[in-house]
Scaffold this motif. Structure first.
Motif, mmCIF file in Angstrom:
data_model
loop_
_atom_site.group_PDB
_atom_site.id
_atom_site.type_symbol
_atom_site.label_atom_id
_atom_site.label_comp_id
_atom_site.label_asym_id
_atom_site.label_seq_id
_atom_site.Cartn_x
_atom_site.Cartn_y
_atom_site.Cartn_z
ATOM 1 N N ALA A 157 0.833 -1.208 0.000
ATOM 2 C CA ALA A 157 0.000 0.000 0.000
ATOM 3 C C ALA A 157 0.864 1.252 0.000
ATOM 4 C CB ALA A 157 -0.931 -0.008 1.213
ATOM 5 N N VAL A 158 1.853 1.303 0.880
ATOM 6 C CA VAL A 158 2.731 2.478 0.960
ATOM 7 C C VAL A 158 3.579 2.596 -0.303
ATOM 8 C CG1 VAL A 158 4.640 3.529 2.237
ATOM 9 C CG2 VAL A 158 2.741 2.478 3.473
ATOM 10 N N GLY A 159 4.100 1.456 -0.775
ATOM 11 C CA GLY A 159 4.882 1.489 -2.017
ATOM 12 C C GLY A 159 4.051 1.927 -3.206
ATOM 13 N N GLY A 160 2.807 1.456 -3.274
ATOM 14 C CA GLY A 160 1.928 1.861 -4.369
ATOM 15 C C GLY A 160 1.597 3.337 -4.331
ATOM 16 N N SER A 161 1.385 3.875 -3.132
ATOM 17 C CA SER A 161 1.109 5.309 -3.021
ATOM 18 C C SER A 161 2.338 6.127 -3.411
ATOM 19 C CB SER A 161 0.666 5.656 -1.592
ATOM 20 O OG SER A 161 1.705 5.432 -0.654
ATOM 21 N N GLY A 162 3.525 5.594 -3.088
ATOM 22 C CA GLY A 162 4.750 6.270 -3.512
ATOM 23 C C GLY A 162 4.898 6.282 -5.018
ATOM 24 N N LEU A 163 4.485 5.198 -5.651
ATOM 25 C CA LEU A 163 4.523 5.117 -7.114
ATOM 26 C C LEU A 163 3.588 6.155 -7.729
ATOM 27 C CD1 LEU A 163 5.923 3.295 -9.227
ATOM 28 C CD2 LEU A 163 3.855 1.917 -9.252
ATOM 29 N N LEU A 164 2.385 6.285 -7.175
ATOM 30 C CA LEU A 164 1.439 7.292 -7.649
ATOM 31 C C LEU A 164 2.002 8.694 -7.482
ATOM 32 C CD1 LEU A 164 -1.998 5.974 -6.302
ATOM 33 C CD2 LEU A 164 -1.322 6.208 -8.694
ATOM 34 N N ALA A 165 2.617 8.946 -6.323
ATOM 35 C CA ALA A 165 3.183 10.268 -6.064
ATOM 36 C C ALA A 165 4.267 10.610 -7.080
ATOM 37 C CB ALA A 165 3.747 10.324 -4.644
ATOM 38 N N MET A 166 5.112 9.657 -7.391
ATOM 39 C CA MET A 166 6.205 9.907 -8.326
ATOM 40 C C MET A 166 5.671 10.199 -9.724
ATOM 41 S SD MET A 166 9.550 10.022 -7.908
ATOM 42 C CE MET A 166 10.076 8.844 -6.670
ATOM 43 N N VAL A 167 4.662 9.466 -10.152
ATOM 44 C CA VAL A 167 4.073 9.699 -11.473
ATOM 45 C C VAL A 167 3.430 11.080 -11.536
ATOM 46 C CG1 VAL A 167 2.244 8.968 -13.053
ATOM 47 C CG2 VAL A 167 3.731 7.261 -11.999
ATOM 48 N N LEU A 168 2.682 11.441 -10.503
ATOM 49 C CA LEU A 168 2.007 12.740 -10.503
ATOM 50 C C LEU A 168 3.001 13.893 -10.475
ATOM 51 C CD1 LEU A 168 -1.035 12.078 -8.153
ATOM 52 C CD2 LEU A 168 -1.090 12.484 -10.616
ATOM 53 N N TRP A 169 4.079 13.763 -9.707
ATOM 54 C CA TRP A 169 5.093 14.814 -9.696
ATOM 55 C C TRP A 169 5.757 14.943 -11.073
ATOM 56 C CZ3 TRP A 169 6.369 18.696 -6.557
ATOM 57 C CH2 TRP A 169 5.935 18.669 -5.237
ATOM 58 N N THR A 170 5.967 13.830 -11.749
ATOM 59 C CA THR A 170 6.551 13.878 -13.093
ATOM 60 C C THR A 170 5.629 14.609 -14.056
ATOM 61 O OG1 THR A 170 7.606 11.733 -12.669
ATOM 62 C CG2 THR A 170 7.556 12.490 -14.943
ATOM 63 N N LEU A 171 4.344 14.281 -14.023
ATOM 64 C CA LEU A 171 3.386 14.923 -14.921
ATOM 65 C C LEU A 171 3.188 16.392 -14.572
ATOM 66 C CD1 LEU A 171 0.690 12.121 -15.272
ATOM 67 C CD2 LEU A 171 2.623 12.652 -16.771
ATOM 68 N N LEU A 172 3.206 16.720 -13.277
ATOM 69 C CA LEU A 172 3.133 18.131 -12.899
ATOM 70 C C LEU A 172 4.320 18.888 -13.480
ATOM 71 C CD1 LEU A 172 2.048 19.724 -9.606
ATOM 72 C CD2 LEU A 172 4.332 20.290 -10.455
ATOM 73 N N GLY A 173 5.492 18.257 -13.458
ATOM 74 C CA GLY A 173 6.669 18.882 -14.045
ATOM 75 C C GLY A 173 6.509 19.125 -15.534
ATOM 76 N N VAL A 174 5.920 18.174 -16.250
ATOM 77 C CA VAL A 174 5.682 18.355 -17.688
ATOM 78 C C VAL A 174 4.781 19.562 -17.924
ATOM 79 C CG1 VAL A 174 4.680 17.341 -19.762
ATOM 80 C CG2 VAL A 174 6.032 15.916 -18.211
ATOM 81 N N GLY A 175 3.682 19.646 -17.165
ATOM 82 C CA GLY A 175 2.776 20.770 -17.313
ATOM 83 C C GLY A 175 3.424 22.084 -16.941
ATOM 84 N N PHE A 176 4.220 22.087 -15.861
ATOM 85 C CA PHE A 176 4.895 23.311 -15.425
ATOM 86 C C PHE A 176 5.920 23.760 -16.455
ATOM 87 C CE2 PHE A 176 8.107 25.532 -12.732
ATOM 88 C CZ PHE A 176 7.295 26.590 -12.348
ATOM 89 N N GLY A 177 6.649 22.807 -17.017
ATOM 90 C CA GLY A 177 7.618 23.141 -18.049
ATOM 91 C C GLY A 177 6.962 23.710 -19.293
ATOM 92 N N ALA A 178 5.763 23.208 -19.626
ATOM 93 C CA ALA A 178 5.028 23.739 -20.778
ATOM 94 C C ALA A 178 4.527 25.147 -20.506
ATOM 95 C CB ALA A 178 3.858 22.817 -21.117
ATOM 96 N N LEU A 179 4.241 25.460 -19.250
ATOM 97 C CA LEU A 179 3.788 26.803 -18.887
ATOM 98 C C LEU A 179 4.927 27.813 -18.907
ATOM 99 C CD1 LEU A 179 1.303 26.286 -15.899
ATOM 100 C CD2 LEU A 179 0.806 27.469 -18.042
ATOM 101 N N VAL A 180 6.053 27.455 -18.309
ATOM 102 C CA VAL A 180 7.146 28.415 -18.110
ATOM 103 C C VAL A 180 8.082 28.461 -19.314
ATOM 104 C CG1 VAL A 180 9.104 28.995 -16.629
ATOM 105 C CG2 VAL A 180 7.007 28.089 -15.626
#
Length: 282
Positions: A145-168
């Motif tokens: 459960a904890v490992g899976g939530s960590g996996l979700l967090a890492m994916v979301l941070w990566t995608l947030l970075g893609v969106g932020f990079g497209a903005l800036v």
């Protein structure tokens, strides 16, 4: 679309950035897993209670919350890096419409986020295994459960970075803003809000929400293991102390942090998509 996705993976693996940012994830994850289990107070608590405690779950949260910044930086350079070296022009011209290019990046970097997440879970677990032994993980279901939530967090941070990079689009500005916000600005803002009527707002800030995806799951599991089934109430201060060191917010469920951070990710991705449709690339 399949051709655009293959092109994105080719871009990723052609340069060294993907593994250069993966190295600190390995080091931090292993170090947090190993050294985090050596906390003297926890060891004393284990001896007092006479049973092992799932400290590996806490160090899993700690390693994830430190490592996600590298996934975010990697995602940010997906678009901002192409603006810096001017290859974005070719990408948009050959991958028209522009939205398809960003969509291909999101798919490719989701896969890379999964890779970063798996590496984080693996090395944090190896470090905890070395420091606390097999008993330091609690039930296998808790570890998954904890490992899976960590996996979700890492994916979301990566995608947030893609969106932020497209903005800036400016890679230097994007990197500096991410680092300053995650490690300085939000911490200072949280300190000012502590004790005020707006203190509950801190749980909904991007950094706290991102950290809470894992920590708001790992900390209650750990506290439950310490208190045992016969303890009906655990003082709030215990939770707050653990959250201070390992991230997250007292009384805030992990799924709420997940939804909050997913909302931030969606805002940045949609915002980046809208701006990229209109931005001059000549």
């Amino acid at each position: 679309m399949a051709g655009l996705i293959r092109a994105e993976f080719r871009k990723i693996f052609t340069v060294h950035l993907w593994w250069a940012l993966l190295i600190p994830v390995v080091v931090l994850s292993f170090g947090a897993g190993w050294l985090g289990t050596a906390v003297g107070t926890i060891n004393d608590l284990e001896q007092t209670l006479g049973r092992p405690l799932p400290l590996g779950l806490l160090t899993q949260a700690l390693s994830t919350n430190f490592s996600t910044i590298f996934a975010a930086l990697f995602g940010t350079l997906a678009v901002a890096g192409e603006h810096r070296n001017r290859s974005i022009t070719t990408s948009y011209l050959t991958g028209n419409p522009r939205g398809a290019v960003l969509g291909a990046k999101l798919i490719a970097y989701t896969g890379m986020g999964v890779l970063y997440g798996l590496v984080n879970v693996l090395f944090a677990s190896l470090g905890a295994l070395l420091g606390a032994g097999l008993d330091g993980f609690g039930n296998p279901s808790d570890w998954f459960a904890v490992g899976g939530s960590g996996l979700l967090a890492m994916v979301l941070w990566t995608l947030l970075g893609v969106g932020f990079g497209a903005l800036v689009t400016n890679s230097v500005v994007a990197i500096v803003v991410l680092l300053v916000y995650k490690f300085a600005f939000e911490f200072i803002a949280s300190m000012f809000l502590t004790g005020s009527h707006a203190a509950d707002v801190t749980a909904y800030l991007p950094g706290a929400a991102g950290n809470g995806i894992v920590s708001n799951l790992a900390v209650p599991i750990f506290v439950s293991a310490v208190a045992g089934p016969d303890e009906p109430y655990t003082p709030q201060g215990v939770f707050e102390l653990l959250h201070f060191f390992f991230g997250g917010t007292y009384g805030h469920p992990w799924w709420s942090s997940l939804l909050t951070f997913a909302g931030y990710t969606a805002v940045f991705v949609v915002g980046g998509w809208l701006l990229s449709r209109r931005r001059d690339i000549t």
